[in-house]
Design an enzyme around this catalytic site. Structure first.
Site, PDB file in Angstrom:
ATOM      1  N   SER A   1      65.062  33.900  13.843  1.00 33.69           N
ATOM      2  CA  SER A   1      65.380  35.183  14.469  1.00 33.69           C
ATOM      3  C   SER A   1      65.473  34.994  15.972  1.00 33.69           C
ATOM      4  O   SER A   1      64.493  34.612  16.627  1.00 33.69           O
ATOM      5  CB  SER A   1      64.298  36.217  14.164  1.00 33.69           C
ATOM      6  OG  SER A   1      64.458  37.313  15.055  1.00 33.69           O
TER       7      SER A   1
ATOM      8  N   HIS B   1      69.554  34.741  12.372  1.00 33.66           N
ATOM      9  CA  HIS B   1      69.137  36.111  12.052  1.00 33.66           C
ATOM     10  C   HIS B   1      69.119  36.949  13.342  1.00 33.66           C
ATOM     11  O   HIS B   1      68.481  36.575  14.329  1.00 33.66           O
ATOM     12  CB  HIS B   1      67.744  36.053  11.428  1.00 33.66           C
ATOM     13  CG  HIS B   1      67.214  37.347  10.922  1.00 33.66           C
ATOM     14  ND1 HIS B   1      67.561  37.882   9.690  1.00 33.66           N
ATOM     15  CD2 HIS B   1      66.329  38.221  11.461  1.00 33.66           C
ATOM     16  CE1 HIS B   1      66.914  39.024   9.504  1.00 33.66           C
ATOM     17  NE2 HIS B   1      66.153  39.258  10.570  1.00 33.66           N
TER      18      HIS B   1
ATOM     19  N   ASP C   1      68.241  40.628  14.897  1.00 35.38           N
ATOM     20  CA  ASP C   1      67.468  41.848  14.659  1.00 35.38           C
ATOM     21  C   ASP C   1      67.960  42.987  15.539  1.00 35.38           C
ATOM     22  O   ASP C   1      67.788  42.965  16.757  1.00 35.38           O
ATOM     23  CB  ASP C   1      65.986  41.580  14.944  1.00 35.38           C
ATOM     24  CG  ASP C   1      65.338  40.784  13.825  1.00 35.38           C
ATOM     25  OD1 ASP C   1      65.498  41.183  12.654  1.00 35.38           O
ATOM     26  OD2 ASP C   1      64.686  39.764  14.116  1.00 35.38           O
TER      27      ASP C   1
ATOM     28  N   MET D   1      67.615  46.789  16.650  1.00 30.41           N
ATOM     29  CA  MET D   1      66.589  47.845  16.660  1.00 30.41           C
ATOM     30  C   MET D   1      67.042  48.997  17.562  1.00 30.41           C
ATOM     31  O   MET D   1      67.676  48.771  18.592  1.00 30.41           O
ATOM     32  CB  MET D   1      65.276  47.274  17.192  1.00 30.41           C
ATOM     33  CG  MET D   1      64.791  46.063  16.411  1.00 30.41           C
ATOM     34  SD  MET D   1      63.171  45.522  16.985  1.00 30.41           S
ATOM     35  CE  MET D   1      62.918  44.077  15.947  1.00 30.41           C
TER      36      MET D   1
ATOM     37  N   HIS E   1      70.393  42.142  10.730  1.00 34.39           N
ATOM     38  CA  HIS E   1      69.371  43.010  10.129  1.00 34.39           C
ATOM     39  C   HIS E   1      69.311  44.306  10.940  1.00 34.39           C
ATOM     40  O   HIS E   1      68.809  44.315  12.063  1.00 34.39           O
ATOM     41  CB  HIS E   1      68.036  42.249  10.170  1.00 34.39           C
ATOM     42  CG  HIS E   1      66.858  43.027   9.668  1.00 34.39           C
ATOM     43  ND1 HIS E   1      65.560  42.613   9.887  1.00 34.39           N
ATOM     44  CD2 HIS E   1      66.769  44.179   8.954  1.00 34.39           C
ATOM     45  CE1 HIS E   1      64.727  43.473   9.330  1.00 34.39           C
ATOM     46  NE2 HIS E   1      65.431  44.438   8.764  1.00 34.39           N
TER      47      HIS E   1
ATOM     48  N   MET F   1      67.834  47.631  11.851  1.00 38.12           N
ATOM     49  CA  MET F   1      66.652  48.500  11.788  1.00 38.12           C
ATOM     50  C   MET F   1      66.988  49.753  12.582  1.00 38.12           C
ATOM     51  O   MET F   1      66.462  49.984  13.680  1.00 38.12           O
ATOM     52  CB  MET F   1      65.435  47.757  12.367  1.00 38.12           C
ATOM     53  CG  MET F   1      64.927  46.666  11.433  1.00 38.12           C
ATOM     54  SD  MET F   1      63.874  45.460  12.257  1.00 38.12           S
ATOM     55  CE  MET F   1      65.118  44.337  12.843  1.00 38.12           C
TER      56      MET F   1
ATOM     57  N   MET G   1      60.352  42.788   3.870  1.00 43.05           N
ATOM     58  CA  MET G   1      59.606  42.739   5.137  1.00 43.05           C
ATOM     59  C   MET G   1      58.145  42.389   4.847  1.00 43.05           C
ATOM     60  O   MET G   1      57.490  43.083   4.064  1.00 43.05           O
ATOM     61  CB  MET G   1      59.668  44.085   5.866  1.00 43.05           C
ATOM     62  CG  MET G   1      61.064  44.545   6.283  1.00 43.05           C
ATOM     63  SD  MET G   1      61.982  43.379   7.302  1.00 43.05           S
ATOM     64  CE  MET G   1      60.861  43.146   8.684  1.00 43.05           C
TER      65      MET G   1
ATOM     66  N   ASP H   1      61.083  38.333   5.750  1.00 50.65           N
ATOM     67  CA  ASP H   1      61.165  38.531   7.200  1.00 50.65           C
ATOM     68  C   ASP H   1      59.826  38.991   7.749  1.00 50.65           C
ATOM     69  O   ASP H   1      59.378  40.105   7.452  1.00 50.65           O
ATOM     70  CB  ASP H   1      62.257  39.572   7.487  1.00 50.65           C
ATOM     71  CG  ASP H   1      62.618  39.638   8.957  1.00 50.65           C
ATOM     72  OD1 ASP H   1      62.049  38.872   9.755  1.00 50.65           O
ATOM     73  OD2 ASP H   1      63.478  40.471   9.292  1.00 50.65           O
TER      74      ASP H   1
HETATM   75  C1  DX5 Z   1      60.690  42.162  12.736  1.00 52.64           C
HETATM   76  C2  DX5 Z   1      61.987  41.382  12.675  1.00 52.64           C
HETATM   77  C3  DX5 Z   1      61.768  39.942  12.399  1.00 52.64           C
HETATM   78  C4  DX5 Z   1      60.987  39.213  13.441  1.00 52.64           C
HETATM   79  C5  DX5 Z   1      60.322  38.027  12.810  1.00 52.64           C
HETATM   80  O1  DX5 Z   1      60.985  43.489  12.923  1.00 52.64           O
HETATM   81  O2  DX5 Z   1      62.822  41.915  11.674  1.00 52.64           O
HETATM   82  O3  DX5 Z   1      63.006  39.274  12.128  1.00 52.64           O
HETATM   83  O4  DX5 Z   1      61.732  38.813  14.529  1.00 52.64           O
HETATM   84  O5  DX5 Z   1      59.506  37.447  13.762  1.00 52.64           O
HETATM   85  P1  DX5 Z   1      58.246  36.531  13.404  1.00 52.64           P
HETATM   86  O6  DX5 Z   1      58.788  35.367  12.619  1.00 52.64           O
HETATM   87  O7  DX5 Z   1      57.734  36.118  14.746  1.00 52.64           O
HETATM   88  O8  DX5 Z   1      57.297  37.357  12.618  1.00 52.64           O
HETATM   89 ZN    ZN Z   2      64.673  40.740  10.891  1.00 47.78          ZN
END
Ligand code: DX5
Ligand code: ZN
Length: 229
Positions: free
Chosen positions: A12, A37, A39, A41, A70, A72, A141, A177
């Site tokens: 990520s 990956h 993320d 948000m 991904h 969110m 998750m 994840d």
């Molecule tokens: C959390 C994200 C993850 C996150 C994982 O909301 O969706 O992808 O970056 O990070 P680690 O591996 O540090 O838990």
């Molecule tokens: Zn993620």
């Protein structure tokens, strides 16, 4: 070719140097990651803000493997086309972020991307039976979404075992994840996961000037998981 359930490592870039994404993506790919990956948000569905479609479009030419986006964000449907146009190979939306998950998954596929359905740690798998033929990947998750570097939630092992049984022979990936390390990765590989997202466990301790550390981190997770699969 048969469906590939071998272990895939998806770092990520939430844990990368935000001033240096092009080089960071090249470094993790040179060091053997399988997917990248991303993320996304929105400060509403989760309490953090990251990348809009223009940022994701700027990552695209640097990603030679698979760009795994991904989302969110809530609402989600009206942004799917923009992230597909930005070049996402996979787009995952949260079950908790849509009232009509069937429509959301259809919109992802219609936009030309592979469809992912993400489930928060508190969400069960009771409602997914009639969505299975719409899904290319589940994202389970193992932390509450929003931040990197959180602690793995062990109750999700049982969820992945049940989900893997429900999937059977269908060509659907299970991605995990949150909180993945060489210690937690084998638990999930044994339960049935094949795509492992890791942010801090890949990027911590390394940099684009010391990319071999990324390589060691990726290999440690892959070796531990592959041995348990
Ligand atoms: C959390 C994200 C993850 C996150 C994982 O909301 O969706 O992808 O970056 O990070 P680690 O591996 O540090 O838990
Ligand atoms: Zn993620």
């Amino acid at each position: 070719m048969s469906f590939d359930r071998s272990i895939k490592i998806a770092p990520s870039i939430l844990s990368a140097d935000f001033a240096n994404f092009g080089q960071e993506i090249r470094a993790i790919e040179d060091q053997g990651c399988d997917w990248v990956h991303v993320d996304v948000m929105d400060g509403h569905f989760v309490p953090n803000l990251t990348f809009g479609p223009p940022a994701v479009a700027a990552f695209r030419p640097h990603v030679k493997t698979v760009m795994d986006v991904h989302l969110m964000i809530a609402p989600v449907d009206q942004y799917i086309d923009a992230y597909a146009k930005a070049g996402a190979d996979y787009i995952s939306a949260h079950l908790e972020a849509t009232t009509h998950p069937h429509r959301t998954l259809q919109a992802i596929r219609n936009a030309g991307a592979k469809s992912g359905l993400a489930l928060n740690p508190g969400t069960g798998i009771g409602d997914i039976e009639y969505l299975l033929d719409m899904i290319d990947m589940f994202v389970i998750m193992t932390v509450n979404p929003g931040f990197g570097g959180q602690k793995f939630i062990h109750s999700q092992i049982d969820k992945v075992e049940k989900l893997r049984a429900m999937i059977g022979d269908r060509p659907i990936h299970i991605e995990i994840d949150g909180g993945i390390t060489p210690e937690t990765a084998p638990l999930m590989a044994a339960a049935g996961a094949d795509v492992l997202v890791a942010g801090s466990a890949v990027f911590n301790g390394g940099s684009v000037d010391t990319p071999d550390i990324y390589g060691k981190n990726i290999k440690a997770i892959r070796d531990a998981a592959s041995a348990a699969q």
